[in-house]
Structures are given as C-alpha cells and as structure tokens.
Design a protein around this motif. Structure first.
Motif, short mmCIF file in Angstrom:
data_model
loop_
_atom_site.label_atom_id
_atom_site.label_comp_id
_atom_site.label_asym_id
_atom_site.label_seq_id
_atom_site.Cartn_x
_atom_site.Cartn_y
_atom_site.Cartn_z
N LEU A 4 0.83 -1.20 0.00
CA LEU A 4 0.00 0.00 0.00
C LEU A 4 0.87 1.25 0.00
CD1 LEU A 4 -2.80 1.33 0.21
CD2 LEU A 4 -2.64 1.09 2.70
N LEU A 5 1.96 1.22 0.77
CA LEU A 5 2.86 2.36 0.80
C LEU A 5 3.47 2.63 -0.58
CD1 LEU A 5 4.37 4.51 2.46
CD2 LEU A 5 6.12 2.78 2.93
N CYS A 6 3.83 1.56 -1.28
CA CYS A 6 4.38 1.72 -2.63
C CYS A 6 3.36 2.34 -3.57
CB CYS A 6 4.84 0.37 -3.18
SG CYS A 6 6.30 -0.31 -2.36
N LEU A 7 2.11 1.92 -3.46
CA LEU A 7 1.06 2.48 -4.31
C LEU A 7 0.85 3.97 -4.03
CD1 LEU A 7 -1.69 -0.32 -4.31
CD2 LEU A 7 -0.02 0.21 -6.10
N ILE A 8 0.96 4.35 -2.76
CA ILE A 8 0.78 5.76 -2.39
C ILE A 8 1.92 6.61 -2.92
CG2 ILE A 8 0.69 7.35 -0.43
CD1 ILE A 8 -0.74 5.14 1.14
N LEU A 9 3.14 6.06 -2.85
CA LEU A 9 4.32 6.85 -3.23
C LEU A 9 4.55 6.89 -4.73
CD1 LEU A 9 6.91 5.81 -0.49
CD2 LEU A 9 5.62 7.94 -0.66
N LEU A 10 4.05 5.91 -5.46
CA LEU A 10 4.33 5.84 -6.90
C LEU A 10 3.92 7.11 -7.65
CD1 LEU A 10 5.58 3.91 -8.92
CD2 LEU A 10 3.30 3.00 -9.40
N PRO A 11 2.73 7.69 -7.43
CA PRO A 11 2.40 8.93 -8.14
C PRO A 11 3.23 10.13 -7.68
CG PRO A 11 0.43 7.83 -7.29
CD PRO A 11 1.60 7.19 -6.64
N LEU A 12 3.89 10.01 -6.53
CA LEU A 12 4.67 11.11 -6.00
C LEU A 12 6.16 10.95 -6.30
CD1 LEU A 12 2.95 11.32 -2.49
CD2 LEU A 12 2.42 12.65 -4.53
N ARG A 13 6.46 10.17 -7.34
CA ARG A 13 7.86 9.80 -7.60
C ARG A 13 8.78 11.01 -7.72
NH1 ARG A 13 9.93 5.84 -12.53
NH2 ARG A 13 12.16 6.08 -12.12
N LYS A 14 8.31 12.04 -8.41
CA LYS A 14 9.19 13.19 -8.63
C LYS A 14 9.48 13.95 -7.34
CE LYS A 14 5.47 16.41 -9.91
NZ LYS A 14 4.99 17.34 -10.95
N TYR A 15 8.64 13.73 -6.32
CA TYR A 15 8.85 14.42 -5.05
C TYR A 15 9.71 13.62 -4.07
CZ TYR A 15 4.99 17.26 -6.74
OH TYR A 15 4.18 18.07 -7.51
N VAL A 16 9.88 12.33 -4.35
CA VAL A 16 10.66 11.50 -3.43
C VAL A 16 11.98 11.05 -4.03
CG1 VAL A 16 8.63 10.66 -2.21
CG2 VAL A 16 9.47 9.39 -4.18
#
Length: 306
Positions: free
Chosen positions: A82-94
C-alpha cells in the motif's frame, strides 16, 4: 539447519532492502528540504518513527494475537505494498532533484568535503551519553523492583515526549534560529538534563510520578536537540551526494550507540549504578565541547538562510 539458513538469508535481504529505501528517503529529504525547512523535515521523521514503532511493535502483536504469524506477515506485506502504491504517483517528489547535481560524484569527494571531520564528530558524539543512559535504565528499574507495567508505560511516555520535543521544540528552533544555532542552544540543556536520573537515584525519588516527570522533561529536550542536530547535518550534506552524506552520518550514530552500550554495562557492573549514572552525566557534559565546536565550524558551511 537448512530452514534456519534460509530464514537468516531472508532477514538479511529484507534489511538490505529497507536500508536502501532509507538512503533514498534521506536523499529526497536533503535534496528538497534543506535550509530552515530541515527542522520540520526531521520533526516529521521523529513523529513518523514513533508511529512506526507503535504500529510495528504493539500493533503487530495485536494482529498476531488474532491471525497468527502468517496473518501478521501478510499484513506487513500488504502495508508495504500500500505504501508503494501511495508513493508511486509522488515519484518526482521522493527522488533527488537532478537539476542540483552539477557533475557525477565520487566516493573520495565525500571524505574531502569541507567540514567532514566536524560533521562526523557531531554524529558520533551527540547521542553517546543518551544511548548509555537508555541502555542502563531498564536493568536498573528491574533491579529496583519497579513493576513491568510501569517500565512499559514509561518507555511509551519517553517516546512520546521525545517526539513532542522534536516536532515542537526542535523544528521551531531550527525555523527561527537556523540549525547550527539551534544545536548550540539545545545541546546545553539536553546534556545537563542527563543528570536527572542520577539525582532521582541518589536522593531516592524513584516514585512513578517522579520518573515520568523527570525522564519526560529529559526526553523532551533530547528530542528537540536530536532534530536540530540532524537538521544541521542535513544542511551540511551536499547536493551531489544527498543520500550518501546523510546516510553515512546516520551510521555514526549507530556506531556510537554500540560503543555506549559496550562501555556502560561493564562500568555499572564494577562501580555500581550510581557511579555509572554520574559517568553518563559527566560524559554528556564533556561531549558538549566537540559538539559546540562542530556547530560553530559547520555554521558557514550549512545552508541555513532559506
């Protein structure tokens, strides 16, 4: 046997993956949140760490009680997915900001970076006395016949006070004064308050309210100092090596923790708890000298202006 070797290999692999993930989050924080925002970033990390400890500790035990080992491990895997799914759209920020990387970095450049010795000194020194106190605390309370319930709730109270100090005191000080000045201002009360437990033990004030209050105050200021120190090291880290610089210095804290634990227990066994607590206090005060010098020397090298 074969199953043990396989389990050990899996644990090592899992820890390696998590360590790599930690380096990536460090790189993202250094790349995007340097300056006065470093205090807020580290304050969030402290609170998130506390929530993770509570969820992964007591929370996993609750799941285990209902679903057993298999259910608990599946729940952990589902949480990571679930954490990976949440972070995937925020890739450019992480991910690190590639625009700030002027040229490829080499390992030797890190060791040659101006102020490296002072940064390493501060990462090794800042938590040494506090780690020794934490290691000594639990066996002492057990020997004093403090109830297990009190010890457990005291640990939770200390974590909450440390998180509150980091999120409120540390982040605010860095925002208002800059990370280096915040380290100078917070390191002194943090070191002096290490003597609280020596005073409680020496004057026989080991009641539950005294323990909660004394250690709560100590952990509150220690949490603020912790955030300020790591904000300073975040602001010192280079744009070319945002993950490596910060993660390497975090290893310095781990080394100091091991050395502190290795030194304090033999001292307590030979000299007694009172002398060990006094040594922790005096050691914390003595370590103020390299910490304050490090903060002064790193001040012109840290991006504290923004």
């Amino acid at each position: 046997d074969y199953s043990f070797a396989l389990s050990l290999a899996g644990i090592i692999l899992l820890n390696t993956v998590f360590a790599t993930q930690d380096i990536l989050t460090n790189a993202a924080a250094v790349s995007h949140l340097q300056g006065r925002n470093a205090g807020m970033a580290n304050g969030i990390q402290v609170v998130a760490f506390l929530l993770g400890m509570l969820a992964g500790g007591g929370g996993s035990l609750l799941v285990y009680a209902q679903a057993g080992w298999a259910g608990m491990l599946c729940a952990m895997a589902a949480a990571l997915f679930l954490l990976c799914l949440i972070l995937l759209p925020l890739r450019k920020y992480v991910e690190p900001d590639a625009r700030r990387v002027a040229r490829p970095s080499r390992l030797k450049d890190f060791f040659r970076q101006k102020g490296f010795g002072w940064a390493l000194t501060s990462s090794l020194a800042f938590k040494f006395a506090g780690s020794a106190l934490s290691v000594l605390l639990q066996p002492f309370l057990i020997d004093q016949h403090v109830s297990v319930e009190t010890i457990g709730t005291l640990q939770i109270s200390n974590l909450l006070c440390g998180a509150a100090g980091g999120a409120l005191l540390g982040a605010l000080m860095v925002k208002k004064a800059g990370s280096c000045k915040a380290v100078i201002l917070l390191s002194i009360p943090s070191a002096l308050l290490l003597g609280i437990f020596w005073a409680l033990q020496t004057f026989h004030h080991l009641s539950a309210p005294a323990l909660y209050l004394g250690l709560g105050v100590e952990n509150f200021f220690d949490g603020g100092f912790y955030v300020a120190l790591w904000a300073m090291l975040m602001n010192w880290s280079s744009a070319e090596r945002p993950g490596m610089d910060y993660s390497f210095l975090q290893c310095g804290e781990s080394v100091a923790n091991v050395l502190a634990a290795s030194a304090i227990m033999p001292l307590a066994a030979s000299a007694g708890y009172a002398q060990a607590f006094l040594a922790v206090w005096l050691g914390g005060v003595a370590l103020l000298i390299p910490l304050l010098l490090s903060a002064r020397r790193l001040s012109p090298l840290c991006c504290d202006s923004a």
